[in-house]
Design an enzyme around this catalytic site. Structure first.
Site, PDB file in Angstrom:
ATOM      1  N   GLY A 109      42.935  53.657  36.826  1.00  0.00           N
ATOM      2  CA  GLY A 109      42.041  53.075  37.822  1.00  0.00           C
ATOM      3  C   GLY A 109      41.103  52.045  37.209  1.00  0.00           C
ATOM      4  N   GLY A 111      41.707  48.957  37.170  1.00  0.00           N
ATOM      5  CA  GLY A 111      41.876  47.668  37.837  1.00  0.00           C
ATOM      6  C   GLY A 111      42.973  46.826  37.226  1.00  0.00           C
ATOM      7  N   SER A 112      44.097  47.454  36.892  1.00  0.00           N
ATOM      8  CA  SER A 112      45.180  46.690  36.266  1.00  0.00           C
ATOM      9  C   SER A 112      45.731  45.629  37.227  1.00  0.00           C
ATOM     10  CB  SER A 112      46.296  47.615  35.797  1.00  0.00           C
ATOM     11  OG  SER A 112      46.713  48.441  36.851  1.00  0.00           O
ATOM     12  N   SER A 113      45.750  45.927  38.529  1.00  0.00           N
ATOM     13  CA  SER A 113      46.318  44.964  39.479  1.00  0.00           C
ATOM     14  C   SER A 113      45.471  43.702  39.551  1.00  0.00           C
ATOM     15  CB  SER A 113      46.379  45.559  40.881  1.00  0.00           C
ATOM     16  OG  SER A 113      46.862  46.853  40.843  1.00  0.00           O
ATOM     17  N   ALA A 115      43.325  42.669  37.279  1.00  0.00           N
ATOM     18  CA  ALA A 115      43.319  41.985  35.975  1.00  0.00           C
ATOM     19  C   ALA A 115      44.598  41.172  35.778  1.00  0.00           C
ATOM     20  CB  ALA A 115      43.146  43.006  34.846  1.00  0.00           C
ATOM     21  N   ASP A 156      36.679  44.072  41.783  1.00  0.00           N
ATOM     22  CA  ASP A 156      37.497  44.182  40.565  1.00  0.00           C
ATOM     23  C   ASP A 156      37.993  42.809  40.118  1.00  0.00           C
ATOM     24  OD1 ASP A 156      38.929  44.097  42.927  1.00  0.00           O
ATOM     25  OD2 ASP A 156      40.286  45.727  42.453  1.00  0.00           O
TER      26      ASP A 156
HETATM   27  O1  PMV Z   1      39.882  52.449  43.064  1.00  0.00           O
HETATM   28  P1  PMV Z   1      39.274  51.226  42.559  1.00  0.00           P
HETATM   29  O2  PMV Z   1      38.840  51.334  41.177  1.00  0.00           O
HETATM   30  O3  PMV Z   1      40.077  50.020  42.855  1.00  0.00           O
HETATM   31  O4  PMV Z   1      37.864  51.075  43.295  1.00  0.00           O
HETATM   32  C1  PMV Z   1      37.758  51.036  44.628  1.00  0.00           C
HETATM   33  C2  PMV Z   1      36.365  50.707  45.074  1.00  0.00           C
HETATM   34  C3  PMV Z   1      36.312  50.559  46.570  1.00  0.00           C
HETATM   35  O5  PMV Z   1      34.991  50.184  46.923  1.00  0.00           O
HETATM   36  C4  PMV Z   1      36.625  51.888  47.228  1.00  0.00           C
HETATM   37  C5  PMV Z   1      37.315  49.537  47.066  1.00  0.00           C
HETATM   38  C6  PMV Z   1      36.912  48.097  46.840  1.00  0.00           C
HETATM   39  O6  PMV Z   1      37.808  47.253  46.818  1.00  0.00           O
HETATM   40  O7  PMV Z   1      35.726  47.797  46.738  1.00  0.00           O
END
Ligand code: PMV
Length: 325
Positions: A109, A111-113, A115, A156
């Site tokens: 989790g 944020g590989s996508s 990045a 992200d």
């Molecule tokens: O699951 P992650 O790390 O992509 O984080 C999501 C965070 C959210 O607020 C739930 C979604 C977003 O895009 O902001």
């Protein structure tokens, strides 16, 4: 056109404000020193070839006239739609070979996508001497992430572009990174992969059912984000811990924590952390804790005793950058 280009972008950790950021509230995110690298070279014909071992793609081939098909393997879609959006933006198209490498598993989790998307857009910009600026890289990358996932605040993507620690509001320009001293953070992975779109939809359902109450939760999270910005800048660790605990309670109220997250969070508090919370969408992935520097080891051990995996990451990493080949 250059012969070959290598670009890297960092992963991220959400510190405060997940979920409410989707509804226009602020969040704070930091880039981590685990990076994804994208190599781009030309290919002789009108095909995009992708090799991405971390998502099991070995020389996957798509025609550039038909990029990002919905039946393409999930692991290819961020790269191929990034290429498509770049080609559409410049009304161009040519054969390409893209190879990616990652310092971290896409399961964490981090944020590989986002990045890989940001690194692909920046690499294409360098490759074609287009010199897109960071705002343009953000726009094209965010569009790509929405094309693939349908949902997301873009926090992200912003983190992968600008790096450092940023205060982010959807749709507003990021006004530079927060300059702060290192924070003693521990990151614990639950071993469970969370599905962000599902959790975002779950919160949306709750919001539809009880707008007034959920809006008030978002308001409280927003106030925590403002306070945490001050606490980060002033390196007030105790305050930061307290704010993490409060943010976690509100996330629990939204129904996005999980027994595994709660267990690791509880373990870290018992071992002396100032505060802890889930990081990201919830449902799995990682938790973070702010810890007195002399208790980092103890807290780490307790998280592992409870079945978590401590991930050694440094925060405030540099944003997207060109690498030497
Ligand atoms: O699951 P992650 O790390 O992509 O984080 C999501 C965070 C959210 O607020 C739930 C979604 C977003 O895009 O902001």
């Amino acid at each position: 056109m250059k012969k070959r280009i290598k670009v890297s972008a960092p992963g991220k950790l959400m510190l405060f404000g997940e979920h409410s950021v989707i509804y226009g509230k602020p969040c704070i995110v930091t880039a981590v020193d685990q990076r994804i690298r994208v190599n781009i070279g030309s290919s002789d014909n009108k095909y995009l070839k992708i090799s991405a071992p971390q998502v099991n793609l070995d020389n996957y081939i798509e025609s550039i006239d038909n990029l990002g098909r919905s039946d393409a393997p999930a692991g290819s879609r961020f790269v191929s739609l990034a290429v498509k959006n770049f080609f559409d933006y410049y009304k161009t198209g040519f054969g390409l070979k893209v190879t990616t490498e990652s310092d971290f598993s896409s399961k964490f989790g981090f944020g590989s996508s986002s990045a890989v998307t940001v690194a692909t857009i920046k690499a294409l910009s360098q490759f074609t001497n287009s010199n897109l600026d960071n705002d343009q890289i953000f726009e094209l990358s965010y569009k790509t992430v929405l094309d693939v996932q349908g949902v997301g605040s873009g926090f992200d993507v912003a983190s992968a572009v600008w790096g450092g620690t940023i205060y982010y509001i959807k749709g507003k320009k990021t006004k530079g990174t927060l300059k702060h001293m290192k924070l003693p953070l521990i990151v614990g992975y639950t071993g469970i992969k969370a599905d962000t779109p599902t959790l975002v939809r779950q919160v949306a359902d709750l919001y539809q059912k009880d707008k007034k109450r959920v809006n008030s939760v978002f308001g409280s999270i927003s106030a925590i984000v403002e306070e945490s910005k001050k606490a980060i800048l002033g390196r007030d660790l105790k305050k930061l811990g307290m704010l993490m605990n409060e943010n976690q309670q509100l996330l629990k109220y939204l129904g996005v924590s999980s027994p595994e997250l709660d267990k690791l969070i509880g373990a870290s508090l018992k071992a002396g952390a100032y505060g802890a919370k889930l990081s990201g969408a919830g449902g799995g992935d990682c938790m973070i804790a702010v810890v007195p520097p002399d208790k980092l080891r103890l807290v780490g051990r307790e998280i592992e005793r409870q079945g978590g995996i401590v991930l050694a990451v440094k925060t405030q990493a540099q944003g997207v950058r060109v690498e030497k080949i």
